[in-house]
Design a protein around this motif. Structure first.
Motif, PDB file in Angstrom:
ATOM      1  N   VAL A  26       0.840  -1.196   0.000  1.00  0.00           N
ATOM      2  CA  VAL A  26       0.000   0.000   0.000  1.00  0.00           C
ATOM      3  C   VAL A  26       0.876   1.247   0.000  1.00  0.00           C
ATOM      4  CG1 VAL A  26      -1.741   1.300   1.285  1.00  0.00           C
ATOM      5  CG2 VAL A  26      -1.838  -1.198   1.259  1.00  0.00           C
ATOM      6  N   VAL A  27       0.523   2.184  -0.867  1.00  0.00           N
ATOM      7  CA  VAL A  27       1.138   3.515  -0.863  1.00  0.00           C
ATOM      8  C   VAL A  27       0.034   4.488  -0.460  1.00  0.00           C
ATOM      9  CG1 VAL A  27       2.216   5.333  -2.232  1.00  0.00           C
ATOM     10  CG2 VAL A  27       2.839   2.945  -2.639  1.00  0.00           C
ATOM     11  N   PRO A  28       0.049   4.948   0.812  1.00  0.00           N
ATOM     12  CA  PRO A  28      -0.974   5.898   1.244  1.00  0.00           C
ATOM     13  C   PRO A  28      -0.610   7.323   0.834  1.00  0.00           C
ATOM     14  CG  PRO A  28       0.400   5.297   3.101  1.00  0.00           C
ATOM     15  CD  PRO A  28       0.906   4.530   1.905  1.00  0.00           C
ATOM     16  N   ARG A  29      -1.603   8.074   0.408  1.00  0.00           N
ATOM     17  CA  ARG A  29      -1.399   9.482   0.066  1.00  0.00           C
ATOM     18  C   ARG A  29      -2.412  10.308   0.836  1.00  0.00           C
ATOM     19  NH1 ARG A  29       0.672   9.915  -5.433  1.00  0.00           N
ATOM     20  NH2 ARG A  29       2.733   8.988  -5.262  1.00  0.00           N
ATOM     21  N   THR A  30      -1.928  11.296   1.566  1.00  0.00           N
ATOM     22  CA  THR A  30      -2.805  12.177   2.327  1.00  0.00           C
ATOM     23  C   THR A  30      -2.829  13.544   1.654  1.00  0.00           C
ATOM     24  OG1 THR A  30      -2.315  10.988   4.364  1.00  0.00           O
ATOM     25  CG2 THR A  30      -3.236  13.192   4.600  1.00  0.00           C
ATOM     26  N   THR A  31      -4.031  14.008   1.362  1.00  0.00           N
ATOM     27  CA  THR A  31      -4.212  15.324   0.744  1.00  0.00           C
ATOM     28  C   THR A  31      -5.287  16.075   1.518  1.00  0.00           C
ATOM     29  OG1 THR A  31      -5.844  14.456  -0.808  1.00  0.00           O
ATOM     30  CG2 THR A  31      -3.561  14.545  -1.563  1.00  0.00           C
ATOM     31  N   GLN A  32      -5.406  17.329   1.217  1.00  0.00           N
ATOM     32  CA  GLN A  32      -6.428  18.156   1.856  1.00  0.00           C
ATOM     33  C   GLN A  32      -7.519  18.434   0.825  1.00  0.00           C
ATOM     34  OE1 GLN A  32      -4.938  21.823   3.426  1.00  0.00           O
ATOM     35  NE2 GLN A  32      -6.621  22.043   4.837  1.00  0.00           N
ATOM     36  N   THR A  33      -8.771  18.417   1.278  1.00  0.00           N
ATOM     37  CA  THR A  33      -9.865  18.707   0.361  1.00  0.00           C
ATOM     38  C   THR A  33      -9.708  20.127  -0.186  1.00  0.00           C
ATOM     39  OG1 THR A  33     -11.257  19.452   2.197  1.00  0.00           O
ATOM     40  CG2 THR A  33     -11.506  17.158   1.497  1.00  0.00           C
ATOM     41  N   ASP A  34     -10.166  20.316  -1.411  1.00  0.00           N
ATOM     42  CA  ASP A  34     -10.080  21.628  -2.060  1.00  0.00           C
ATOM     43  C   ASP A  34     -11.146  22.563  -1.505  1.00  0.00           C
ATOM     44  OD1 ASP A  34      -7.973  20.900  -3.718  1.00  0.00           O
ATOM     45  OD2 ASP A  34      -9.324  20.122  -5.264  1.00  0.00           O
ATOM     46  N   PRO A  35     -10.815  23.862  -1.416  1.00  0.00           N
ATOM     47  CA  PRO A  35     -11.829  24.825  -0.958  1.00  0.00           C
ATOM     48  C   PRO A  35     -12.874  25.041  -2.043  1.00  0.00           C
ATOM     49  CG  PRO A  35      -9.831  25.959  -1.589  1.00  0.00           C
ATOM     50  CD  PRO A  35      -9.540  24.494  -1.695  1.00  0.00           C
ATOM     51  N   PRO A  36     -14.039  25.527  -1.661  1.00  0.00           N
ATOM     52  CA  PRO A  36     -15.038  25.867  -2.681  1.00  0.00           C
ATOM     53  C   PRO A  36     -14.517  27.008  -3.556  1.00  0.00           C
ATOM     54  CG  PRO A  36     -15.855  26.330  -0.451  1.00  0.00           C
ATOM     55  CD  PRO A  36     -14.486  25.765  -0.311  1.00  0.00           C
ATOM     56  N   GLU A  37     -15.049  27.106  -4.746  1.00  0.00           N
ATOM     57  CA  GLU A  37     -14.563  28.130  -5.686  1.00  0.00           C
ATOM     58  C   GLU A  37     -14.728  29.559  -5.165  1.00  0.00           C
ATOM     59  OE1 GLU A  37     -15.645  27.776  -9.772  1.00  0.00           O
ATOM     60  OE2 GLU A  37     -15.524  25.597  -9.680  1.00  0.00           O
ATOM     61  N   ASP A  38     -15.719  29.783  -4.304  1.00  0.00           N
ATOM     62  CA  ASP A  38     -15.943  31.139  -3.804  1.00  0.00           C
ATOM     63  C   ASP A  38     -15.159  31.432  -2.517  1.00  0.00           C
ATOM     64  OD1 ASP A  38     -17.400  29.426  -2.204  1.00  0.00           O
ATOM     65  OD2 ASP A  38     -19.170  30.731  -2.086  1.00  0.00           O
ATOM     66  N   TRP A  39     -14.280  30.533  -2.097  1.00  0.00           N
ATOM     67  CA  TRP A  39     -13.489  30.737  -0.875  1.00  0.00           C
ATOM     68  C   TRP A  39     -12.461  31.833  -1.129  1.00  0.00           C
ATOM     69  CZ3 TRP A  39     -14.403  28.859   3.869  1.00  0.00           C
ATOM     70  CH2 TRP A  39     -13.420  29.053   4.845  1.00  0.00           C
ATOM     71  N   PRO A  40     -12.350  32.834  -0.248  1.00  0.00           N
ATOM     72  CA  PRO A  40     -11.378  33.930  -0.453  1.00  0.00           C
ATOM     73  C   PRO A  40      -9.937  33.389  -0.459  1.00  0.00           C
ATOM     74  CG  PRO A  40     -12.938  34.465   1.304  1.00  0.00           C
ATOM     75  CD  PRO A  40     -13.149  33.032   0.957  1.00  0.00           C
ATOM     76  N   SER A  41      -9.184  33.813  -1.434  1.00  0.00           N
ATOM     77  CA  SER A  41      -7.815  33.295  -1.595  1.00  0.00           C
ATOM     78  C   SER A  41      -6.886  33.716  -0.455  1.00  0.00           C
ATOM     79  CB  SER A  41      -7.230  33.763  -2.926  1.00  0.00           C
ATOM     80  OG  SER A  41      -7.193  35.179  -2.969  1.00  0.00           O
ATOM     81  N   TRP A  42      -7.189  34.811   0.253  1.00  0.00           N
ATOM     82  CA  TRP A  42      -6.335  35.271   1.350  1.00  0.00           C
ATOM     83  C   TRP A  42      -6.624  34.551   2.670  1.00  0.00           C
ATOM     84  CZ3 TRP A  42     -10.407  38.008  -0.717  1.00  0.00           C
ATOM     85  CH2 TRP A  42     -11.477  38.231   0.124  1.00  0.00           C
ATOM     86  N   GLU A  43      -7.706  33.801   2.698  1.00  0.00           N
ATOM     87  CA  GLU A  43      -8.099  33.129   3.933  1.00  0.00           C
ATOM     88  C   GLU A  43      -7.635  31.664   3.906  1.00  0.00           C
ATOM     89  OE1 GLU A  43     -12.288  32.629   6.121  1.00  0.00           O
ATOM     90  OE2 GLU A  43     -12.023  34.532   5.067  1.00  0.00           O
ATOM     91  N   TRP A  45      -7.591  27.805   4.198  1.00  0.00           N
ATOM     92  CA  TRP A  45      -8.673  26.828   4.052  1.00  0.00           C
ATOM     93  C   TRP A  45      -8.502  25.727   5.102  1.00  0.00           C
ATOM     94  CZ3 TRP A  45     -13.282  25.589   2.861  1.00  0.00           C
ATOM     95  CH2 TRP A  45     -13.665  24.271   2.630  1.00  0.00           C
ATOM     96  N   PRO A  46      -9.467  25.590   6.034  1.00  0.00           N
ATOM     97  CA  PRO A  46      -9.365  24.565   7.075  1.00  0.00           C
ATOM     98  C   PRO A  46      -9.959  23.228   6.622  1.00  0.00           C
ATOM     99  CG  PRO A  46     -11.259  25.921   7.521  1.00  0.00           C
ATOM    100  CD  PRO A  46     -10.619  26.467   6.263  1.00  0.00           C
ATOM    101  N   GLY A  47      -9.714  22.877   5.376  1.00  0.00           N
ATOM    102  CA  GLY A  47     -10.310  21.664   4.821  1.00  0.00           C
ATOM    103  C   GLY A  47      -9.876  20.399   5.542  1.00  0.00           C
ATOM    104  N   GLU A  48     -10.627  19.354   5.295  1.00  0.00           N
ATOM    105  CA  GLU A  48     -10.329  18.063   5.914  1.00  0.00           C
ATOM    106  C   GLU A  48      -9.202  17.366   5.164  1.00  0.00           C
ATOM    107  OE1 GLU A  48     -13.753  15.554   6.342  1.00  0.00           O
ATOM    108  OE2 GLU A  48     -15.037  17.265   6.776  1.00  0.00           O
ATOM    109  N   THR A  49      -8.446  16.564   5.900  1.00  0.00           N
ATOM    110  CA  THR A  49      -7.435  15.748   5.242  1.00  0.00           C
ATOM    111  C   THR A  49      -8.073  14.414   4.866  1.00  0.00           C
ATOM    112  OG1 THR A  49      -6.628  14.917   7.357  1.00  0.00           O
ATOM    113  CG2 THR A  49      -5.464  16.793   6.419  1.00  0.00           C
ATOM    114  N   VAL A  50      -7.674  13.912   3.721  1.00  0.00           N
ATOM    115  CA  VAL A  50      -8.198  12.664   3.193  1.00  0.00           C
ATOM    116  C   VAL A  50      -7.019  11.776   2.828  1.00  0.00           C
ATOM    117  CG1 VAL A  50      -9.569  11.626   1.345  1.00  0.00           C
ATOM    118  CG2 VAL A  50     -10.203  13.864   2.247  1.00  0.00           C
ATOM    119  N   THR A  51      -7.043  10.533   3.301  1.00  0.00           N
ATOM    120  CA  THR A  51      -5.987   9.585   2.948  1.00  0.00           C
ATOM    121  C   THR A  51      -6.556   8.525   2.025  1.00  0.00           C
ATOM    122  OG1 THR A  51      -4.833   9.953   5.031  1.00  0.00           O
ATOM    123  CG2 THR A  51      -4.291   7.942   3.841  1.00  0.00           C
TER     124      THR A  51
END
Length: 126
Positions: A26-43, A45-51
């Motif tokens: 198994v090769v696990p990869r952990t990434t963070q969910t992408d923010p919604p398109e309307d999310w301010p770029s300066w803020e 993103w507290p997205g969830e991590t997904v493995t």
């Protein structure tokens, strides 16, 4: 194109699987969910991590003691052989990845490929 590529890799892989040589790698990869398109770029993103666990077939082999004595590899290094046809199409394995096999987690130190393209060989350390 080499005669060793393609069909021979599949034949070698199938023969090893038929002989019950490989097991799950198994090769696990952990990434963070992408923010919604309307999310301010300066803020931030507290997205969830997904493995995602990318599963394939292979086996772990200890290095020969002569290679350890010569300093070519360190004690505890292992060779992880992965059957290329079992690697998921979307996955490219890199030296920043970790690999899980036989209940252990290994860090990839080096990557090589056999001439037939049947296997990918990783030098790794627990």
């Amino acid at each position: 194109m080499s005669i060793l590529l393609g069909e021979l890799a599949q034949t070698i892989s199938e023969a090893l699987i038929d002989a019950n040589v490989p097991y799950e790698i198994v090769v696990p990869r952990t990434t963070q969910t992408d923010p919604p398109e309307d999310w301010p770029s300066w803020e931030p993103w507290p997205g969830e991590t997904v493995t995602v666990e990318h599963k394939m077939q292979g086996f772990v082999v200890d290095y020969d003691e002569a290679l350890i004595a010569a300093g070519v590899v360190q004690m505890g290094d292992v060779r992880i052989v992965i059957l290329q046809p079992t690697i998921p199409a979307e996955l490219t394995i890199g030296i920043t990845d970790i690999v899980q096999a036989q209940g252990k987690t290994f860090t990839i130190l080096n990557i090589g490929e056999d001439p037939a393209g049947a296997t990918l060989e990783l030098r790794a350390r627990a």
